[in-house]
Design a protein around this motif. Structure first.
Motif, PDB file in Angstrom:
ATOM      1  N   ALA A 163      38.604  36.837  48.931  1.00  0.00           N
ATOM      2  CA  ALA A 163      37.813  37.785  48.137  1.00  0.00           C
ATOM      3  C   ALA A 163      36.344  37.376  48.078  1.00  0.00           C
ATOM      4  N   GLN A 164      36.096  36.077  47.928  1.00  0.00           N
ATOM      5  CA  GLN A 164      34.711  35.604  47.874  1.00  0.00           C
ATOM      6  C   GLN A 164      33.990  35.847  49.193  1.00  0.00           C
ATOM      7  N   ARG A 165      34.679  35.660  50.309  1.00  0.00           N
ATOM      8  CA  ARG A 165      34.061  35.900  51.609  1.00  0.00           C
ATOM      9  C   ARG A 165      33.838  37.385  51.853  1.00  0.00           C
ATOM     10  N   THR A 166      34.705  38.229  51.262  1.00  0.00           N
ATOM     11  CA  THR A 166      34.582  39.676  51.435  1.00  0.00           C
ATOM     12  C   THR A 166      33.388  40.229  50.664  1.00  0.00           C
ATOM     13  N   PHE A 167      33.119  39.630  49.489  1.00  0.00           N
ATOM     14  CA  PHE A 167      32.009  40.096  48.636  1.00  0.00           C
ATOM     15  C   PHE A 167      31.051  38.928  48.366  1.00  0.00           C
ATOM     16  N   PRO A 168      30.251  38.543  49.338  1.00  0.00           N
ATOM     17  CA  PRO A 168      29.389  37.365  49.160  1.00  0.00           C
ATOM     18  C   PRO A 168      28.318  37.545  48.076  1.00  0.00           C
ATOM     19  N   ASP A 169      28.000  38.782  47.703  1.00  0.00           N
ATOM     20  CA  ASP A 169      26.975  39.021  46.688  1.00  0.00           C
ATOM     21  C   ASP A 169      27.540  39.074  45.270  1.00  0.00           C
ATOM     22  N   ALA A 170      28.864  38.949  45.135  1.00  0.00           N
ATOM     23  CA  ALA A 170      29.494  39.018  43.819  1.00  0.00           C
ATOM     24  C   ALA A 170      29.919  37.623  43.367  1.00  0.00           C
ATOM     25  N   GLU A 171      29.887  37.408  42.061  1.00  0.00           N
ATOM     26  CA  GLU A 171      30.368  36.151  41.491  1.00  0.00           C
ATOM     27  C   GLU A 171      31.818  36.314  41.072  1.00  0.00           C
ATOM     28  N   PHE A 172      32.675  35.439  41.584  1.00  0.00           N
ATOM     29  CA  PHE A 172      34.096  35.471  41.241  1.00  0.00           C
ATOM     30  C   PHE A 172      34.394  34.388  40.218  1.00  0.00           C
ATOM     31  N   MET A 173      35.117  34.762  39.187  1.00  0.00           N
ATOM     32  CA  MET A 173      35.448  33.830  38.115  1.00  0.00           C
ATOM     33  C   MET A 173      36.940  33.841  37.851  1.00  0.00           C
ATOM     34  N   GLN A 174      37.543  32.664  37.847  1.00  0.00           N
ATOM     35  CA  GLN A 174      38.904  32.524  37.381  1.00  0.00           C
ATOM     36  C   GLN A 174      38.873  32.140  35.903  1.00  0.00           C
ATOM     37  N   ALA A 175      40.004  32.307  35.237  1.00  0.00           N
ATOM     38  CA  ALA A 175      40.045  32.084  33.792  1.00  0.00           C
ATOM     39  C   ALA A 175      41.432  31.648  33.366  1.00  0.00           C
ATOM     40  N   ALA A 214      29.446  48.306  47.091  1.00  0.00           N
ATOM     41  CA  ALA A 214      28.217  47.526  47.258  1.00  0.00           C
ATOM     42  C   ALA A 214      27.558  47.167  45.935  1.00  0.00           C
ATOM     43  N   THR A 215      27.896  47.877  44.844  1.00  0.00           N
ATOM     44  CA  THR A 215      27.274  47.593  43.544  1.00  0.00           C
ATOM     45  C   THR A 215      27.995  46.489  42.782  1.00  0.00           C
ATOM     46  N   LEU A 216      29.139  46.021  43.295  1.00  0.00           N
ATOM     47  CA  LEU A 216      29.960  45.037  42.586  1.00  0.00           C
ATOM     48  C   LEU A 216      29.256  43.683  42.518  1.00  0.00           C
ATOM     49  N   ARG A 217      29.167  43.124  41.277  1.00  0.00           N
ATOM     50  CA  ARG A 217      28.461  41.857  41.098  1.00  0.00           C
ATOM     51  C   ARG A 217      29.278  40.797  40.367  1.00  0.00           C
ATOM     52  N   LYS A 218      30.285  41.178  39.592  1.00  0.00           N
ATOM     53  CA  LYS A 218      31.098  40.222  38.840  1.00  0.00           C
ATOM     54  C   LYS A 218      32.565  40.607  38.985  1.00  0.00           C
ATOM     55  N   VAL A 219      33.418  39.602  39.246  1.00  0.00           N
ATOM     56  CA  VAL A 219      34.844  39.866  39.409  1.00  0.00           C
ATOM     57  C   VAL A 219      35.632  38.785  38.663  1.00  0.00           C
ATOM     58  N   LEU A 220      36.585  39.207  37.826  1.00  0.00           N
ATOM     59  CA  LEU A 220      37.461  38.310  37.081  1.00  0.00           C
ATOM     60  C   LEU A 220      38.859  38.384  37.673  1.00  0.00           C
ATOM     61  N   LEU A 221      39.454  37.224  37.957  1.00  0.00           N
ATOM     62  CA  LEU A 221      40.763  37.228  38.577  1.00  0.00           C
ATOM     63  C   LEU A 221      41.476  35.910  38.331  1.00  0.00           C
ATOM     64  N   ILE A 222      42.786  35.930  38.538  1.00  0.00           N
ATOM     65  CA  ILE A 222      43.626  34.732  38.569  1.00  0.00           C
ATOM     66  C   ILE A 222      44.493  34.880  39.808  1.00  0.00           C
TER      67      ILE A 222
END
Length: 541
Positions: free
Chosen positions: A326-338, A309-317
């Motif tokens: 993943a975005q639907r699973t953690f709606p409160d976190a920002e997902f970023m590709q790079a 529940a504390t997760l707020r930022k996620v980096l992935l490819i």
């Protein structure tokens, strides 16, 4: 316009010194069975630096580090940096053949390794095989090996030291003659454009290439982004699922240390263990990076988004469907590709804050501040039109200075204007978004690891029955792609699929071993004008 952002760039060792001064009692590294505070990490790293200097290594000597994620790994890394030496993290999955080449090519003067945990591999055995004359070396004297002329010692930081190796006790004795002030003097002599790391990466050559990465390259971007773009709280707790010898995990680790955060990791990746550790440490930022890590987390029987529940930022490819899930699973976190690679010390492009969730599923973002990219047409070399697929070129502070002891390969990769020719295919939309379209190079990406097809082909062809081998990637839902081999046998010789796979097992890294072998006869190979058409081979899979 009002300028509100600036760079504060410092050498690698200074990041640890700064955070240890500001947050001495805060955890710098947490693993399942131990934690290191910043003060503990600094002090232990200084002891390593004293030993390095005590063994007679001069500034900017090359120090190899062969270890899994561990106390020994991180203290060796910062110890080398504090001594103003170049750290060379060695891939713990490499076998003796690969390590033997890198040890000589990297001009290693010293190797720091560990035998604290031999459940998966005993690095002492691998190194003894890689260096055949090591065991016969006189006890207590500097090494003098024909196969590694620059190497003066191999230190076992934890565990027993067999013949040819130096024990931690002997290493500590060497450190006794070196005051801490000598370490501080060496650290302060480090320049930003000195080489901080040499990280070996597979390319379109038979052997890995050593990327020369400066202190600015390995610290500036990771620390800037950890303090701004990736910032989720005043004290971020960052989880990384990969090995620290890989730039994809090393860069976020350095960003964490540079901002006084806490880095959470494990010796190996296991989805259940990772979930327990992330929940226990209340992780705020996560770097699952590739589907091989993210998908097992989401599919684990014990997975529950509420545990994180504390997760707020996620980096992935990852593929669009997995990013969307993943975005639907953690709606409160920002997902970023790079976009990133070893030659750019990690990330060179990243999703922008104003991108929509839909854009994040299909795009790898835009160039990060201070970095230029351009896409050139494969046929003309001219800059490509919007949305046209071409090779992406990168220029800026993060780009490597070249490949160690390989002026020809350096000249192929870096042109006279400082552009890095990546060999990767991208398109840039009218809005500036970058989208990945595969690799122009004859390369595979197996669970985040670069695999040069020619390297695997060269090894298969060392089998006495093999006349010709061609390796291509087969799509894989977990690892993105895996190697498979097409093989033609020599007349009068026989070999089975399993025999050739067994020939590779244990001799090259497991992720490079072909998952299948298909046999071809002379005259059956699909050919382009001058060589085997690998695109045609892929259509047969």
């Amino acid at each position: 316009m009002t300028f509100t952002e600036w760079s504060e760039v410092c050498p690698l060792a200074d990041l640890l010194v700064r955070s240890a001064t500001r947050y001495p009692d805060r955890n710098a590294l947490v693993m399942p069975n131990f934690a290191l505070t910043y003060a503990e990490l600094r002090d232990a790293s200084v002891e390593i630096a004293r030993g390095i200097i005590g063994m007679g290594l001069r500034p900017r000597s090359h120090v190899g580090i062969l270890a899994n994620n561990s106390r020994e790994m991180v203290t060796a890394l910062f110890g080398a940096a504090l001594a103003n030496c170049v750290a060379v993290p060695l891939n713990a999955r490499h076998k003796s053949r690969e390590l033997g080449y890198i040890i000589e090519n990297a001009d290693l003067a010293l190797i720091l390794t560990t035998a604290a945990d031999t459940r998966f591999v005993d690095f002492r055995e691998v190194l003894s095989t890689a260096l055949p004359t090591l065991g016969a070396s006189p006890h207590g004297e500097p090494l003098s090996l024909a196969e590694a002329p620059q190497l003066r010692g191999i230190v076992v930081l934890e565990g027993d030291a067999p013949a040819g190796f130096l024990s931690r006790t002997a290493f500590a004795q060497a450190a006794q003659s070196v005051p801490a002030s000598a370490v501080d003097m060496a650290r302060r002599a480090t320049r930003l454009r000195d080489t901080a790391l040499i990280i070996y990466t597979s390319g379109t050559t038979a052997n890995p290439k050593g990327c020369l990465l400066s202190h600015e390259a390995v610290t500036r971007g990771p620390v800037e982004r950890a303090s701004s773009r990736f910032r989720a709280s005043d004290h971020d707790v960052t989880w990384g699922g990969g090995p620290l010898f890989h730039i994809g995990s090393f860069a976020p680790f350095i960003g964490t240390i540079g901002t006084g955060g806490t880095y959470v990791t494990d010796v190996f990746f296991d989805a259940g263990r990772a979930l327990d550790l992330m929940e226990r440490e209340q992780v705020t930022v996560a770097w699952p990076w590739f589907p091989a890590i993210l998908q097992p987390l989401l599919d684990h029987p014990a997975f529950d988004a509420k545990r994180l529940a504390t997760l707020r930022k996620v980096l992935l490819i990852a593929p669009p469907a997995l990013v969307d899930r993943a975005q639907r699973t953690f709606p409160d976190a920002e997902f970023m590709q790079a976009c990133g690679m070893t030659e750019t010390a990690g990330i060179f492009a990243l999703c922008a804050p104003d991108e929509t969730p839909e854009q994040r599923t299909i795009s790898q973002g835009k160039p990060v501040p201070g970095i230029e990219v351009k896409i050139i047409a494969l046929d003309s070399g001219e800059e490509a039109a919007p949305d046209a697929v071409g090779e992406i070129l990168v220029r800026g502070y993060c780009v490597m200075d070249g490949y160690h002891r390989s002026p020809e390969k350096t000249a192929e990769a870096l042109d006279g204007e400082g552009w890095l020719h990546t060999g990767d295919l991208y398109a840039r939309g009218a809005d500036g978004q970058l989208t990945f379209h595969g690799r122009a190079k004859d390369m595979l990406k197996v669970g985040g690891e670069n695999v040069a097809a020619i390297e695997v082909e060269a090894y298969i062809c060392s089998h006495p029955a093999v006349k010709l081998a061609e390796v291509v990637g087969r799509p894989d839902p977990r690892l993105d792609e895996v190697p498979v081999a097409f093989v033609e046998l020599r007349p009068g010789h026989t070999a089975t699929e399993q025999e050739l796979i067994d020939f590779c097992q244990g001799r090259i890294a497991s992720y490079k071993v072909p998952r299948a072998v298909f046999f071809m006869n002379d005259g059956e190979w699909p050919m382009s004008a001058t060589k085997v058409d690998k695109r045609a081979l892929r259509t047969r899979l």
